[in-house]
Design a protein around this motif. Sequence first.
Motif, PDB file in Angstrom:
ATOM      1  N   ASP A   1       0.843  -1.197   0.000  1.00 43.76           N
ATOM      2  CA  ASP A   1       0.000   0.000   0.000  1.00 43.76           C
ATOM      3  C   ASP A   1       0.875   1.243   0.000  1.00 43.76           C
ATOM      4  O   ASP A   1       2.068   1.201   0.330  1.00 43.76           O
ATOM      5  CB  ASP A   1      -0.898   0.003   1.231  1.00 43.76           C
ATOM      6  CG  ASP A   1      -2.063  -0.970   1.102  1.00 43.76           C
ATOM      7  OD1 ASP A   1      -3.099  -0.567   0.559  1.00 43.76           O
ATOM      8  OD2 ASP A   1      -1.909  -2.128   1.528  1.00 43.76           O
TER       9      ASP A   1
ATOM     10  N   GLU B   1      -2.564   4.091   6.409  1.00 47.07           N
ATOM     11  CA  GLU B   1      -4.013   3.911   6.396  1.00 47.07           C
ATOM     12  C   GLU B   1      -4.421   2.820   5.406  1.00 47.07           C
ATOM     13  O   GLU B   1      -5.283   1.977   5.690  1.00 47.07           O
ATOM     14  CB  GLU B   1      -4.703   5.235   6.036  1.00 47.07           C
ATOM     15  CG  GLU B   1      -6.221   5.155   6.071  1.00 47.07           C
ATOM     16  CD  GLU B   1      -6.874   6.486   5.708  1.00 47.07           C
ATOM     17  OE1 GLU B   1      -8.117   6.526   5.651  1.00 47.07           O
ATOM     18  OE2 GLU B   1      -6.142   7.466   5.480  1.00 47.07           O
ATOM     19  N   GLY B   2      -3.772   2.824   4.241  1.00 52.47           N
ATOM     20  CA  GLY B   2      -4.059   1.797   3.245  1.00 52.47           C
ATOM     21  C   GLY B   2      -3.644   0.417   3.723  1.00 52.47           C
ATOM     22  O   GLY B   2      -4.363  -0.567   3.508  1.00 52.47           O
TER      23      GLY B   2
ATOM     24  N   GLN C   1      -3.497  -0.618   6.798  1.00 55.68           N
ATOM     25  CA  GLN C   1      -4.444  -1.054   7.821  1.00 55.68           C
ATOM     26  C   GLN C   1      -5.757  -1.516   7.196  1.00 55.68           C
ATOM     27  O   GLN C   1      -6.394  -2.460   7.684  1.00 55.68           O
ATOM     28  CB  GLN C   1      -4.669   0.075   8.824  1.00 55.68           C
ATOM     29  CG  GLN C   1      -3.446   0.356   9.682  1.00 55.68           C
ATOM     30  CD  GLN C   1      -3.590   1.594  10.539  1.00 55.68           C
ATOM     31  OE1 GLN C   1      -4.457   2.444  10.288  1.00 55.68           O
ATOM     32  NE2 GLN C   1      -2.745   1.727  11.554  1.00 55.68           N
ATOM     33  N   LYS C   2      -6.156  -0.892   6.105  1.00 55.46           N
ATOM     34  CA  LYS C   2      -7.365  -1.322   5.399  1.00 55.46           C
ATOM     35  C   LYS C   2      -7.144  -2.701   4.777  1.00 55.46           C
ATOM     36  O   LYS C   2      -8.015  -3.574   4.875  1.00 55.46           O
ATOM     37  CB  LYS C   2      -7.732  -0.301   4.320  1.00 55.46           C
ATOM     38  CG  LYS C   2      -9.009  -0.655   3.571  1.00 55.46           C
ATOM     39  CD  LYS C   2      -9.363   0.415   2.539  1.00 55.46           C
ATOM     40  CE  LYS C   2     -10.635   0.033   1.784  1.00 55.46           C
ATOM     41  NZ  LYS C   2     -10.980   1.064   0.755  1.00 55.46           N
ATOM     42  N   SER C   3      -5.986  -2.904   4.155  1.00 51.82           N
ATOM     43  CA  SER C   3      -5.669  -4.219   3.583  1.00 51.82           C
ATOM     44  C   SER C   3      -5.620  -5.285   4.664  1.00 51.82           C
ATOM     45  O   SER C   3      -6.086  -6.422   4.468  1.00 51.82           O
ATOM     46  CB  SER C   3      -4.324  -4.169   2.839  1.00 51.82           C
ATOM     47  OG  SER C   3      -4.401  -3.358   1.697  1.00 51.82           O
TER      48      SER C   3
ATOM     49  N   ARG D   1      -7.307  -5.288   7.447  1.00 51.30           N
ATOM     50  CA  ARG D   1      -8.682  -5.580   7.869  1.00 51.30           C
ATOM     51  C   ARG D   1      -9.373  -6.493   6.861  1.00 51.30           C
ATOM     52  O   ARG D   1     -10.132  -7.400   7.243  1.00 51.30           O
ATOM     53  CB  ARG D   1      -9.453  -4.268   7.986  1.00 51.30           C
ATOM     54  CG  ARG D   1     -10.830  -4.409   8.595  1.00 51.30           C
ATOM     55  CD  ARG D   1     -10.738  -4.662  10.084  1.00 51.30           C
ATOM     56  NE  ARG D   1     -11.393  -5.884  10.479  1.00 51.30           N
ATOM     57  CZ  ARG D   1     -11.444  -6.331  11.726  1.00 51.30           C
ATOM     58  NH1 ARG D   1     -10.855  -5.652  12.696  1.00 51.30           N
ATOM     59  NH2 ARG D   1     -12.035  -7.458  12.013  1.00 51.30           N
ATOM     60  N   ILE D   2      -9.116  -6.256   5.577  1.00 54.50           N
ATOM     61  CA  ILE D   2      -9.710  -7.103   4.538  1.00 54.50           C
ATOM     62  C   ILE D   2      -9.237  -8.546   4.707  1.00 54.50           C
ATOM     63  O   ILE D   2     -10.024  -9.494   4.608  1.00 54.50           O
ATOM     64  CB  ILE D   2      -9.348  -6.568   3.132  1.00 54.50           C
ATOM     65  CG1 ILE D   2     -10.095  -5.257   2.862  1.00 54.50           C
ATOM     66  CG2 ILE D   2      -9.667  -7.602   2.053  1.00 54.50           C
ATOM     67  CD1 ILE D   2      -9.634  -4.534   1.609  1.00 54.50           C
TER      68      ILE D   2
END
Length: 576
Positions: A164, A168-169, A171-173, A175-176
């Motif tokens: 990423d 922030e990106g 952490q989003k990955s 979570r996915i």
Amino acid sequence: MRASRFFVSTLKEAPSDAEIISHKLMMRAGMIKRLGSGIYTYMPMGLRVIRKVEAIVREEMNRAGAVELLMPVVQPAELWQETGRWDKMGPELMRVKDRHGRDYAIQPTSEEVVTDVARSEIRSYRQLPVNFYHIQTKFRDERRPRFGLMRGREFTMKDAYSFDRDVEGMQKSYRIMYDAYTRIFNRFGLQFRAVAADNGAIGGSGSHEFHVIADTGEDALVYCPTSDYAANIEAAEALAPAGERAAAAEPLTKTATPNKTRCEDVAEFLNLPLARTVKSIVLTVDAAEEGGEKTLWLLLLRGDHELNEVKVAKIPGLAEFRFAGASEIVEWFGSEPGYLGPIGTRKPVNIVADRAVANMSDFICGANEEGFHYTGANWGRDIPQPIVHDIRNVVEGDPSPDGKGVLAIQRGIEVGHVFQLGTRYSKDMNATFLDVDGKPALMQMGCYGIGITRILGAAIEQNFDERGIIWPASIAPFQVVLCPMGYDRSETVRNETERLYAALQSAGIDVILDDRGERPGAMFADWELIGVPHRVVIGDRGLKEGMLEYQGRRDAAATGVPVEQMADFIRDKLAA
């Protein structure tokens, strides 16, 4: 599939080297065959389970947007040297040379290789995020391979790596992937728990382990029954005791404790609670440079608590600790182990007290003299205030760190792990991209692993009885077994068996027909050992009444089902 055309190879007894139930049952069920220490051939029955595990993992990884590739088992040493892991991994990393004398690693994981792919292929922020994954053979040269597929040297793992442009990106990955793992383990049909964990040698900032719940699990999982808190015991925080430390009420007294070297023995001898005692653990940190001086550390724990080495390694100055040798202890403390304490050491030591010990007063500790302990020891009056850290394992009944109850502990088997790596590898390997402002920036990484072959052992440890394995239907080698009585002798039985077999196959059900001509007892014993979750018995007696017998692997008795309804009955069972 017909059993006569498959390979069914069961044993009445497990080999003598099989230690735990999953190892014993997989060997008896003909799922694996030992080739060498920690190395197994996956036999046809076991391979069917592996392929079903892989299929679920692939479907959910693809659903989550990950892209499959395949990285090599043999990897050049240069990549591992870039990150420093060529030396840090130690003997678990299998190293080989080619005919030209060049060094290679037999991969235990693929952070270096995938980062090399990213740095050579990703140029712009427009190409991010991306998540690469593969399902590949791994090798770790375990010092003591044991427990079959649970701790082998060669194994199959799914490892994925996200890239990423910012935290922030990442952490989003992360979570996915966390959500994808939750779906995967739900589809496996296993009872599991995701817990916060320590990143360990892989590095990075945060991680979660996924554990299959089993009484035989090696890992202790800490959770709060009244909240969402859950952590591996290595990462679970032990809070400081509530309230102020009590004032000193006893004089410091050197008390004879002949031959009492354990806190339990001292407490019993003095007729005092074990929680009044303090145990001493001595660590050494060797000099960073040749000619420098090593330092010794004295760690103090309450007598009924246990040291958490992961927490200790995070204390500044203790990252490279080792346990002190007997000669070092005598040199610094003037006493043999068993009578050590913080009062009157022969040479200066760094003292670290656990939070619970820092809150104690009038406690018992070693007097640094053989056969003696101090009673009535107090901070400030008898000993300078120590460095205070959380250095112990939590115990059941401790307050939950989230303040919503108390902690409980259960056993689990780690089968998956997700990490937020950050720039741990991209920095070492200069994996950069051009960001929105046109300037190079380091990629933010995450990594995500599932032990494909380890799932088999974990699933069995959770699902078995005295007759054998009980597979969840989603990963069973076969979902349904048809057991005809007298298949080779009765045309009626044979015709009905073939009709039901065709109906189940056309419905997409993974069914095996046992046409081997075995006696009923031997036939049933084989499929109960192998663990097929649904069994249908076809016999002349039942057919005369228009009935077939159904029995689930966990059922205590068979259920009669009308012949014409059996296919729908099985479909409903599998759908449930």
